[in-house]
Design an enzyme around this catalytic site. Structure first.
Site, PDB file in Angstrom:
ATOM      1  N   SER A   1       0.828  -1.203   0.000  1.00  0.00           N
ATOM      2  CA  SER A   1       0.000   0.000   0.000  1.00  0.00           C
ATOM      3  C   SER A   1       0.863   1.254   0.000  1.00  0.00           C
ATOM      4  O   SER A   1       1.903   1.298   0.672  1.00  0.00           O
ATOM      5  CB  SER A   1      -0.893   0.028   1.250  1.00  0.00           C
ATOM      6  OG  SER A   1      -1.747  -1.072   1.251  1.00  0.00           O
TER       7      SER A   1
ATOM      8  N   HIS B   1      -6.463   9.753  -7.188  1.00  0.00           N
ATOM      9  CA  HIS B   1      -6.079   9.058  -8.421  1.00  0.00           C
ATOM     10  C   HIS B   1      -6.572   9.830  -9.637  1.00  0.00           C
ATOM     11  O   HIS B   1      -5.836   9.991 -10.615  1.00  0.00           O
ATOM     12  CB  HIS B   1      -6.654   7.640  -8.430  1.00  0.00           C
ATOM     13  CG  HIS B   1      -5.852   6.658  -7.647  1.00  0.00           C
ATOM     14  ND1 HIS B   1      -5.201   5.602  -8.231  1.00  0.00           N
ATOM     15  CD2 HIS B   1      -5.593   6.567  -6.322  1.00  0.00           C
ATOM     16  CE1 HIS B   1      -4.573   4.898  -7.305  1.00  0.00           C
ATOM     17  NE2 HIS B   1      -4.807   5.461  -6.134  1.00  0.00           N
TER      18      HIS B   1
END
Length: 190
Positions: free
Chosen positions: A19, A60
């Site tokens: 992550s 994102h």
């Protein structure tokens, strides 16, 4: 510096790591370097009630170039991949989210779903970049669904890693090309 230069009209790339390691940023860099129009295939399901999840999705989105087209497909990944053109670069982010979306499938159905994806990936004709999380580097989850997720994702990443080249590990601020540094294991049988 790690370079990406496709040697043919087809390229299957797998990027894996923990992550917040930079997997998605590396995938985006490779997509830009492909020189092809990019389709960003998001597997996340939008949940407007989860503000932290929404913030991650927006982070994102803000990083991506405005000319990229975004496809949202949380379940039918193989069919969506099969439909894209060889003249494009398809970036799939992420396999872990896709596996989580299908966690309720029984083992037989999951085996069929994952096998269908592998076949489609082998038949793909354009640039395809897949982002996958590494989840098995810690303790064994204490709950059944956590173990099922970890095992399914781990096996899927291994199976895709056997057919992808290059396979990148992004960790600790570095990108490592595992195809250059490592030796492949035999293709898994299950």
């Amino acid at each position: 510096m790690v370079k990406y230069s496709p040697t043919s009209t087809k390229s299957l790339i797998l990027i894996t790591g923990p992550s917040r390691s930079g997997k998605s940023e590396w995938a985006e860099t490779l997509a830009i370097r492909s020189g092809k129009p990019v389709f960003y295939l998001a597997t996340a399901q939008v949940d407007l009630n989860d503000t932290e999840w929404q913030a991650r999705i927006e982070q994102h989105q803000l990083r991506r170039p405005a000319n990229w087209q975004t496809l949202c497909e949380p379940v039918n990944l193989a069919a969506t991949i099969a439909a894209y053109s060889a003249n494009h670069c398809l970036l799939v982010d992420s396999l872990g989210t896709w596996v989580a979306n299908l966690l309720e499938e029984d083992n037989e159905t999951w085996d069929q779903t994952s096998q269908e994806l592998i076949i489609i990936l082998q038949q793909a004709t354009g640039d395809l970049i897949l982002v996958a999380e590494e989840t098995g580097w810690g303790i064994v989850p204490a709950y059944k669904s956590g173990r099922l997720f970890r095992d399914r994702l781990g096996m899927l990443v291994r199976r895709i890693g056997a057919i992808a080249n290059p396979v990148y590990l992004v960790t600790g601020g570095y990108v490592l090309n595992l195809c250059q540094l490592g030796s492949p294991l035999p293709q898994p049988t299950t």
